[in-house]
Design a protein around this motif. Sequence first.
Motif, PDB file in Angstrom:
ATOM      1  N   ASP A  70       0.835  -1.204   0.000  1.00  0.00           N
ATOM      2  CA  ASP A  70       0.000   0.000   0.000  1.00  0.00           C
ATOM      3  C   ASP A  70       0.869   1.252   0.000  1.00  0.00           C
ATOM      4  OD1 ASP A  70      -2.278  -1.550  -0.019  1.00  0.00           O
ATOM      5  OD2 ASP A  70      -2.706  -1.287   2.124  1.00  0.00           O
ATOM      6  N   GLU A  71       1.952   1.242   0.775  1.00  0.00           N
ATOM      7  CA  GLU A  71       2.827   2.417   0.859  1.00  0.00           C
ATOM      8  C   GLU A  71       3.440   2.747  -0.505  1.00  0.00           C
ATOM      9  OE1 GLU A  71       2.369   0.456   4.749  1.00  0.00           O
ATOM     10  OE2 GLU A  71       3.090  -0.312   2.825  1.00  0.00           O
ATOM     11  N   ARG A 128       2.277   1.825  -3.521  1.00  0.00           N
ATOM     12  CA  ARG A 128       1.220   2.241  -4.443  1.00  0.00           C
ATOM     13  C   ARG A 128       0.769   3.673  -4.141  1.00  0.00           C
ATOM     14  NH1 ARG A 128      -2.611  -2.452  -3.489  1.00  0.00           N
ATOM     15  NH2 ARG A 128      -3.975  -1.471  -5.009  1.00  0.00           N
ATOM     16  N   ASP A 129       0.693   4.031  -2.855  1.00  0.00           N
ATOM     17  CA  ASP A 129       0.341   5.407  -2.481  1.00  0.00           C
ATOM     18  C   ASP A 129       1.411   6.390  -2.961  1.00  0.00           C
ATOM     19  OD1 ASP A 129      -2.005   4.564  -1.283  1.00  0.00           O
ATOM     20  OD2 ASP A 129      -1.196   4.620   0.762  1.00  0.00           O
ATOM     21  N   VAL A 158       0.897   6.919  -6.647  1.00  0.00           N
ATOM     22  CA  VAL A 158      -0.256   7.803  -6.855  1.00  0.00           C
ATOM     23  C   VAL A 158       0.155   9.262  -6.628  1.00  0.00           C
ATOM     24  CG1 VAL A 158      -2.494   8.495  -5.896  1.00  0.00           C
ATOM     25  CG2 VAL A 158      -2.034   6.084  -6.375  1.00  0.00           C
ATOM     26  N   THR A 217      -6.161   6.189  -8.028  1.00  0.00           N
ATOM     27  CA  THR A 217      -6.294   5.699  -6.658  1.00  0.00           C
ATOM     28  C   THR A 217      -5.347   4.520  -6.491  1.00  0.00           C
ATOM     29  OG1 THR A 217      -8.018   4.087  -7.202  1.00  0.00           O
ATOM     30  CG2 THR A 217      -8.740   6.345  -6.635  1.00  0.00           C
ATOM     31  N   ARG A 218      -5.117   4.161  -5.258  1.00  0.00           N
ATOM     32  CA  ARG A 218      -4.263   3.006  -4.959  1.00  0.00           C
ATOM     33  C   ARG A 218      -4.751   1.767  -5.704  1.00  0.00           C
ATOM     34  NH1 ARG A 218      -4.486   1.232   1.098  1.00  0.00           N
ATOM     35  NH2 ARG A 218      -3.192   3.067   1.406  1.00  0.00           N
TER      36      ARG A 218
END
Length: 141
Positions: A69-70, A72-73, A76, A88-89
């Motif tokens: 998630d980190e 991918r964020d 973004v 978005t993620r």
Amino acid sequence: MLTKRAKNLAPSATFAIDVKAKRMRAEGLDVISFGVGEPDFDTPEGIKEAAISALRAGATKYTPAGGTDELRDAIVAKLKRDNALEYTREEVAVSCGSKHTLYSLAMVLFEEGDEVIIPAPYWVSFPEQVKLCDAKPVFVQ
């Protein structure tokens, strides 16, 4: 023993160019290679240190298939900041490389008897990936 479809593959032109460029460099020639896509400089120190820090912090386990998630964020945020693109993620996936990703997509999308349009010019791996699926590459100029 290799499968019939594996025997029908052409050798990698990309790696053939890379081998030739490395041989020429070893002979003392000044060569710029447009083969495998590796940079002609060492990994920057900041990246090396970040990798060492991550290892020391225990970041040594498998991650989710689409990326953490980190990460991918961060992608973004980069796309928004540098390219004025809104994602978005959930719309971002991280992979180990484009060749592997395209091969995986080919394996789930193409099958025997399919004809796959490949616009020219094309990356030399495209036809071979299509052939591995027992599909037929069709080239369009």
